[in-house]
Motif scaffolding. Structure first.
Motif, PDB file in Angstrom:
ATOM      1  N   LEU A 219       0.819  -1.206   0.000  1.00  0.00           N
ATOM      2  CA  LEU A 219       0.000   0.000   0.000  1.00  0.00           C
ATOM      3  C   LEU A 219       0.856   1.260   0.000  1.00  0.00           C
ATOM      4  O   LEU A 219       0.323   2.363   0.055  1.00  0.00           O
ATOM      5  N   ASP A 220       2.173   1.074  -0.056  1.00  0.00           N
ATOM      6  CA  ASP A 220       3.080   2.202   0.078  1.00  0.00           C
ATOM      7  C   ASP A 220       3.522   2.693  -1.311  1.00  0.00           C
ATOM      8  O   ASP A 220       4.679   2.588  -1.665  1.00  0.00           O
ATOM      9  N   TYR A 221       2.574   3.216  -2.078  1.00  0.00           N
ATOM     10  CA  TYR A 221       2.887   3.735  -3.408  1.00  0.00           C
ATOM     11  C   TYR A 221       3.198   5.223  -3.285  1.00  0.00           C
ATOM     12  O   TYR A 221       2.314   6.070  -3.381  1.00  0.00           O
ATOM     13  N   LYS A 222       4.476   5.535  -3.093  1.00  0.00           N
ATOM     14  CA  LYS A 222       4.873   6.914  -2.850  1.00  0.00           C
ATOM     15  C   LYS A 222       5.949   7.414  -3.810  1.00  0.00           C
ATOM     16  O   LYS A 222       6.122   8.616  -3.947  1.00  0.00           O
ATOM     17  N   SER A 223       6.660   6.514  -4.450  1.00  0.00           N
ATOM     18  CA  SER A 223       7.702   6.934  -5.373  1.00  0.00           C
ATOM     19  C   SER A 223       7.104   7.225  -6.744  1.00  0.00           C
ATOM     20  O   SER A 223       6.155   6.569  -7.173  1.00  0.00           O
ATOM     21  N   VAL A 224       7.669   8.202  -7.424  1.00  0.00           N
ATOM     22  CA  VAL A 224       7.203   8.561  -8.764  1.00  0.00           C
ATOM     23  C   VAL A 224       7.817   7.588  -9.765  1.00  0.00           C
ATOM     24  O   VAL A 224       9.048   7.489  -9.880  1.00  0.00           O
ATOM     25  N   ALA A 225       6.959   6.867 -10.467  1.00  0.00           N
ATOM     26  CA  ALA A 225       7.429   5.966 -11.519  1.00  0.00           C
ATOM     27  C   ALA A 225       7.525   6.686 -12.847  1.00  0.00           C
ATOM     28  O   ALA A 225       8.476   6.504 -13.599  1.00  0.00           O
ATOM     29  N   ARG A 226       6.533   7.540 -13.154  1.00  0.00           N
ATOM     30  CA  ARG A 226       6.536   8.317 -14.396  1.00  0.00           C
ATOM     31  C   ARG A 226       5.733   9.591 -14.191  1.00  0.00           C
ATOM     32  O   ARG A 226       4.710   9.588 -13.503  1.00  0.00           O
ATOM     33  N   ALA A 227       6.213  10.658 -14.792  1.00  0.00           N
ATOM     34  CA  ALA A 227       5.443  11.904 -14.883  1.00  0.00           C
ATOM     35  C   ALA A 227       5.069  12.059 -16.348  1.00  0.00           C
ATOM     36  O   ALA A 227       5.872  12.510 -17.166  1.00  0.00           O
ATOM     37  N   GLU A 228       3.870  11.658 -16.684  1.00  0.00           N
ATOM     38  CA  GLU A 228       3.451  11.580 -18.073  1.00  0.00           C
ATOM     39  C   GLU A 228       2.772  12.872 -18.505  1.00  0.00           C
ATOM     40  O   GLU A 228       1.681  13.211 -18.043  1.00  0.00           O
ATOM     41  N   GLY A 229       3.417  13.588 -19.397  1.00  0.00           N
ATOM     42  CA  GLY A 229       2.809  14.768 -20.003  1.00  0.00           C
ATOM     43  C   GLY A 229       2.580  15.924 -19.055  1.00  0.00           C
ATOM     44  O   GLY A 229       1.696  16.745 -19.294  1.00  0.00           O
ATOM     45  N   ILE A 230       3.341  16.041 -17.992  1.00  0.00           N
ATOM     46  CA  ILE A 230       3.171  17.140 -17.035  1.00  0.00           C
ATOM     47  C   ILE A 230       4.533  17.552 -16.507  1.00  0.00           C
ATOM     48  O   ILE A 230       5.401  16.703 -16.267  1.00  0.00           O
ATOM     49  N   TRP A 231       4.755  18.844 -16.364  1.00  0.00           N
ATOM     50  CA  TRP A 231       6.014  19.365 -15.839  1.00  0.00           C
ATOM     51  C   TRP A 231       5.794  20.784 -15.333  1.00  0.00           C
ATOM     52  O   TRP A 231       4.785  21.419 -15.622  1.00  0.00           O
ATOM     53  N   VAL A 232       6.760  21.290 -14.560  1.00  0.00           N
ATOM     54  CA  VAL A 232       6.706  22.635 -13.987  1.00  0.00           C
ATOM     55  C   VAL A 232       7.982  23.377 -14.372  1.00  0.00           C
ATOM     56  O   VAL A 232       9.082  22.817 -14.279  1.00  0.00           O
ATOM     57  N   VAL A 233       7.829  24.620 -14.814  1.00  0.00           N
ATOM     58  CA  VAL A 233       8.963  25.494 -15.102  1.00  0.00           C
ATOM     59  C   VAL A 233       8.863  26.700 -14.175  1.00  0.00           C
ATOM     60  O   VAL A 233       7.829  27.359 -14.113  1.00  0.00           O
ATOM     61  N   ALA A 234       9.928  26.975 -13.429  1.00  0.00           N
ATOM     62  CA  ALA A 234       9.944  28.079 -12.474  1.00  0.00           C
ATOM     63  C   ALA A 234      10.718  29.254 -13.059  1.00  0.00           C
ATOM     64  O   ALA A 234      11.811  29.078 -13.596  1.00  0.00           O
ATOM     65  N   VAL A 235      10.145  30.452 -12.935  1.00  0.00           N
ATOM     66  CA  VAL A 235      10.758  31.677 -13.450  1.00  0.00           C
ATOM     67  C   VAL A 235      10.806  32.695 -12.315  1.00  0.00           C
ATOM     68  O   VAL A 235       9.780  32.987 -11.702  1.00  0.00           O
ATOM     69  N   ARG A 236      11.982  33.225 -12.051  1.00  0.00           N
ATOM     70  CA  ARG A 236      12.108  34.235 -11.002  1.00  0.00           C
ATOM     71  C   ARG A 236      11.913  35.633 -11.584  1.00  0.00           C
ATOM     72  O   ARG A 236      12.118  35.870 -12.783  1.00  0.00           O
ATOM     73  N   SER A 237      11.533  36.549 -10.742  1.00  0.00           N
ATOM     74  CA  SER A 237      11.284  37.915 -11.189  1.00  0.00           C
ATOM     75  C   SER A 237      12.595  38.601 -11.538  1.00  0.00           C
ATOM     76  O   SER A 237      13.659  38.275 -11.003  1.00  0.00           O
ATOM     77  N   SER A 238      12.501  39.569 -12.426  1.00  0.00           N
ATOM     78  CA  SER A 238      13.685  40.357 -12.765  1.00  0.00           C
ATOM     79  C   SER A 238      13.995  41.375 -11.673  1.00  0.00           C
ATOM     80  O   SER A 238      15.122  41.857 -11.567  1.00  0.00           O
ATOM     81  N   GLU A 239      12.990  41.715 -10.859  1.00  0.00           N
ATOM     82  CA  GLU A 239      13.203  42.641  -9.752  1.00  0.00           C
ATOM     83  C   GLU A 239      13.738  41.889  -8.537  1.00  0.00           C
ATOM     84  O   GLU A 239      13.382  40.746  -8.293  1.00  0.00           O
ATOM     85  N   THR A 240      14.583  42.557  -7.797  1.00  0.00           N
ATOM     86  CA  THR A 240      15.154  41.955  -6.593  1.00  0.00           C
ATOM     87  C   THR A 240      14.895  42.840  -5.397  1.00  0.00           C
ATOM     88  O   THR A 240      14.686  44.052  -5.516  1.00  0.00           O
ATOM     89  N   GLY A 241      14.915  42.219  -4.231  1.00  0.00           N
ATOM     90  CA  GLY A 241      14.716  42.955  -2.997  1.00  0.00           C
ATOM     91  C   GLY A 241      16.016  43.531  -2.468  1.00  0.00           C
ATOM     92  O   GLY A 241      17.055  43.529  -3.142  1.00  0.00           O
ATOM     93  N   ALA A 242      15.972  44.007  -1.248  1.00  0.00           N
ATOM     94  CA  ALA A 242      17.150  44.626  -0.642  1.00  0.00           C
ATOM     95  C   ALA A 242      18.281  43.625  -0.475  1.00  0.00           C
ATOM     96  O   ALA A 242      19.459  44.007  -0.489  1.00  0.00           O
ATOM     97  N   ASP A 243      17.948  42.347  -0.342  1.00  0.00           N
ATOM     98  CA  ASP A 243      18.979  41.337  -0.161  1.00  0.00           C
ATOM     99  C   ASP A 243      19.498  40.792  -1.485  1.00  0.00           C
ATOM    100  O   ASP A 243      20.312  39.862  -1.509  1.00  0.00           O
ATOM    101  N   GLY A 244      19.001  41.337  -2.592  1.00  0.00           N
ATOM    102  CA  GLY A 244      19.457  40.892  -3.900  1.00  0.00           C
ATOM    103  C   GLY A 244      18.755  39.661  -4.427  1.00  0.00           C
ATOM    104  O   GLY A 244      19.063  39.199  -5.530  1.00  0.00           O
ATOM    105  N   LYS A 245      17.787  39.120  -3.694  1.00  0.00           N
ATOM    106  CA  LYS A 245      17.058  37.938  -4.132  1.00  0.00           C
ATOM    107  C   LYS A 245      15.798  38.348  -4.880  1.00  0.00           C
ATOM    108  O   LYS A 245      15.274  39.440  -4.673  1.00  0.00           O
TER     109      LYS A 245
END
Length: 281
Positions: A219-245
């Protein structure tokens, strides 16, 4: 019986002509064809609706997982790091996971060949399957997803333990990790994530049709075997805060698949924006 009466009875009892029979068959065939076509259209619409609901649920699960990690990271900001406390004390359990997710985000100025302004694939008719294919056969893993640091979140492994080693790699499935690249595959049915038993990614969708309740691993189905047709792309802002992040991160959750008996691809996408608390304080 008079001859005139006999002739009238013979005409009244005559059978259908060949033209009348063919006309009746044609009408029946037309009704049958229309009925079958309507039934097929109804089944196709039902299958398409199921595919859309399933894919949308997967997109929502990714969005909620990212929000959960972000909110947990904020709520634990005042706690000490896990490496500096004992096993009984509270600590920043989700810091490592948030840092891993945001460490390889794209910049708006980065070359994102194959993606449009919304960071989705530009031509679904030619790239829905080709998104997983290397454009340069001499260079390993230079496909669209790897070039854009695509990833998914394992929504069944979000319990962040104090030791962020192996469990972190289970929660954050990234194309930057050589062992995770083959987990991203074109959709066989619709956009979805296939899970398998922990520590054994080869037994997904296989094995006995019954489950041995005395075997907890079944019953322990927790590992990813396949990610079929789905993905995530992360984009950070061009603006930065006082700490440069960066002040915020946009997570573009994409999906693409070919529906049942259809050569035309279907795509769903969603975008969520999460602000960096370290840059807006």
């Amino acid at each position: 019986m008079p001859l005139k009466t006999r002739n009238l009875l013979s005409k009244a009892r005559r059978g259908d002509t060949f033209i009348e029979v063919m006309f009746a068959i044609a009408i029946f065939s037309l009704v049958a064809v229309i009925s079958i076509a309507m039934m097929n259209a109804g089944v196709a619409d039902a299958e398409r609706a199921l595919e859309l609901v399933t894919a949308r649920n997967e997109l929502n699960a990714q969005a909620e997982a990212l929000r959960f990690i972000h909110s947990s990271y904020i709520s634990e900001a005042t706690l000490p790091t896990c490496g500096s406390v004992t096993s009984d004390e509270k600590c920043q359990q989700y810091q490592a996971l948030w840092d891993a997710i945001t460490a390889h985000t794209l910049r708006p100025s980065d070359d994102v060949t194959g993606l449009n302004d919304n960071y989705t694939i530009t031509d679904l008719y030619t790239t829905c399957r080709e998104v997983y294919t290397s454009n340069d056969p001499t260079t390993a893993y230079q496909d669209l997803l790897t070039r854009n640091n695509a990833f998914i979140i394992n929504t069944r492994e979000l319990i962040a333990p104090r030791d962020t080693g192996a469990s972190l790699s289970e929660a954050y499935i990234s194309t930057l990790n050589s062992s995770d690249r083959n987990l991203f595959t074109p959709a066989l049915l619709n956009a979805r994530i296939i899970f398998t038993r922990t520590g054994n990614r080869d037994d997904a969708d296989t094995g006995s049709s019954t489950v041995n309740m005395s075997d907890t691993n079944s019953l322990d189905y927790k590992s990813v075997a396949r990610a079929e047709g789905i993905w995530v792309v992360a984009v950070r802002s061009s603006e930065t805060g006082a700490d440069g992040k960066p002040t915020f991160y946009d997570f573009h959750i994409n999906s693409c698949w070919y529906g049942s008996n259809s050569g035309v691809p279907t795509a769903l996408d969603a975008v969520i924006r999460l602000y960096n608390p370290e840059s807006i304080r």
